[in-house]
Scaffold this active site. Structure first.
Site: not given
Ligand code: SIN
Length: 512
Positions: A204, A207, A261-262, A282, A316
């Site tokens: 999924k 969007e 997101s967390t 993640e 992230c």
């Molecule tokens: C992410 O921002 O979730 C992944 C970043 C990456 O794999 O380098």
């Protein structure tokens, strides 16, 4: 030089480093942009016939309308994946490797086309999108090989009449909820590992960026990946939560992998607990980036440019809290400011020379704008930028703020935008205390030429990944994942296969 600093290691090999015009294949990128989802080997509409709009964040142009699927469509995808698992799990690792390798080769062949799709739907500069394609495809290449090395064990039995063997089995249908910031690589990182292990997938995508997922489905079909093994369910935000709940609770789904997101990760974790599903998360980070007095400043500045401005800070593992030791503070800040002013070219990522695109959508722009404003209100000082870019739309200025304290919103929260937040420190102990004073623990970075300090700090930073004199840690071979509230499980490397396999213990008794 400009691009060498801006781009990640995986993009350094790209011909775009020389600023050549991208070489499109004879096939136009738009021919991969089907306005359909992909279930059981077919490009399909939503049963309801509903669609949702996908727009280019660089100019808000309409890219197309993709199926706004709901839980009934998602159930069809789960059923297809479940049925396909009954045969896919019995194929040999070598057979799976052959089709995965073909998928990898097609992704390489159409790299520039799929990169253009990434740029169109995410706003990422084209050179970075090509870098993401190289990165994304490298997971397929890696797992085509790693699948052949998923071996069991024969252990020493405590009894002469018994033999004890552990074999590794695929878990079953793996559901994947993937983000908009790496619309290709976050799918391949999960799906290639799962498929190599013998699992089937229901993906999924976010969007904002469904077309990259659909393009991957197209190439999976061309590669001969059997129907039902790789499925893509597209939906608007309105249906995403219900589809997520179904993926977490369906008895036919064995595990879920989520990047995002967390807050959403916590919800999915709860929902998966009901059926004791395997889960990989993640989630958000709040990466410290520490520059010690002994650092090589040019390495540290280059590292910061890579760790902070990749994908306009929407990563992230973006450097979020920049801690700089007092003796080199002024010099470092001056160099960072100068480098940002020289290197950053803001604009539509599809235009030549652009290194910094728009933010993904209005809500992300608001978030960054509010974080900077509330940080300044709470006492931080503005050194550069600090507002929406004069280009308008979803562009935000590359920004520097200093005098950040623990309570400063840009320090306390993950920014997900192009804002450098600085804080001066005196000692290593102080830097570590600040760096570890968060519930997040994804990536951390530090720069030091003092070997003992390198070893000490690498051990003491409370993160799942540490960049040491390096701002670009991502690679398919790397073991990617967080601790604390940044997630569980690992992706990439041979450990990425663990998420999609379980050990079955076979005890042979009554042996003479
Ligand atoms: C992410 O921002 O979730 C992944 C970043 C990456 O794999 O380098």
């Amino acid at each position: 030089m400009k691009y060498i600093i801006r781009l990640s290691s995986y993009a350094r090999k790209s011909s775009l480093l020389k600023m050549e015009a991208p070489k499109m294949s004879k096939v136009c990128y738009s021919s991969f942009m089907h306005n359909k989802a992909y279930i059981n080997g077919q490009f399909v509409t939503a049963a309801s016939g509903k669609t949702f709009e996908v727009r280019n964040p660089a100019n808000r142009d309409l890219l197309g309308c993709t199926p706004d699927m709901d839980v009934s469509d998602a159930q069809v995808a789960i059923d297809a994946a479940y049925d396909a698992f009954q045969t896919w799990q019995n194929t040999t690792a070598k057979e799976r490797a052959l089709v995965l390798r073909k998928w990898f080769e097609l992704c390489e062949k159409y790299k520039e086309d799929l990169a253009m799709i990434i740029t169109k739907e995410s706003g990422k500069p084209l050179a970075e999108s090509i870098g993401e394609m190289t990165y994304g495809s490298s997971f397929i290449e890696l797992y085509a090989e790693e699948g052949k090395r998923v071996n069991g064990e024969v252990v020493q039995s405590p009894s002469p009449s018994k033999e004890m063997i552990f074999i590794r089995k695929p878990i079953g249908v793996a559901a994947m909820i993937t983000p908009w910031n790496f619309p290709n690589a976050m799918i391949t990182r999960k799906a290639a590992a799962a498929m190599a292990a013998g699992c089937t997938c229901v993906v999924k995508p976010a969007e904002d960026t469904p077309y990259s997922a659909i393009a991957l489905a197209d190439l999976s079909q061309q590669a001969g990946i059997p129907s039902g093994v790789f499925n893509v369910v597209t939906s608007s935000k309105a249906n995403a939560a219900d589809i997520g709940t179904l993926l977490c609770t369906s008895p036919k789904v064995a595990g879920l992998s989520f990047t995002g997101s967390t807050a959403v990760g916590k919800l999915l974790y709860k929902q998966c607990s009901e059926g004791i599903k395997r889960i990989g998360l993640e989630l958000g980070g709040n990466a410290p980036f520490i520059v010690f007095d002994s650092a090589d400043l040019s390495k540290a500045v280059n590292g910061l440019m890579a760790a902070k401005f990749r994908n306009t800070g929407q990563t992230c593992i973006s450097a979020n809290r920049i801690l700089v030791q007092s003796k080199i503070y002024d010099k470092f800040v001056e160099l960072v400011k100068e480098t940002m002013q020289k290197q950053i070219v803001v604009g539509d990522g599809a235009e030549k020379g652009v290194t910094f695109g728009p933010l993904i959508n209005e809500s992300q722009l608001h978030k960054v704008e509010n974080l900077v404003k509330s940080s300044l209100d709470s006492g931080a000082k503005l050194l550069l930028g600090g507002k929406r870019h004069e280009k308008g739309g979803l562009y935000y200025e590359p920004t520097i703020i200093e005098d950040c304290a623990e309570h400063t919103p840009c320090f306390a929260e993950e920014i997900f935008g192009p804002v450098v937040c600085l804080r001066k420190f005196e000692s290593e102990e102080e830097a570590l205390a600040i760096a570890n004073s968060t519930n997040s623990g994804l990536a951390g970075y530090f720069f030091s030429e003092n070997l003992s300090q390198v070893w000490r700090v690498a051990h003491k930073l409370e993160t799942g990944m540490v960049g040491i004199n390096d701002g670009m840690i991502s690679a398919a071979e790397g073991c990617f994942g967080g601790i604390k509230e940044s997630g569980i499980g690992r992706e990439g490397s041979h450990h990425g296969m663990d998420e999609y396999t379980y050990f079955k213990y076979l005890c042979f008794g009554g042996l003479n």
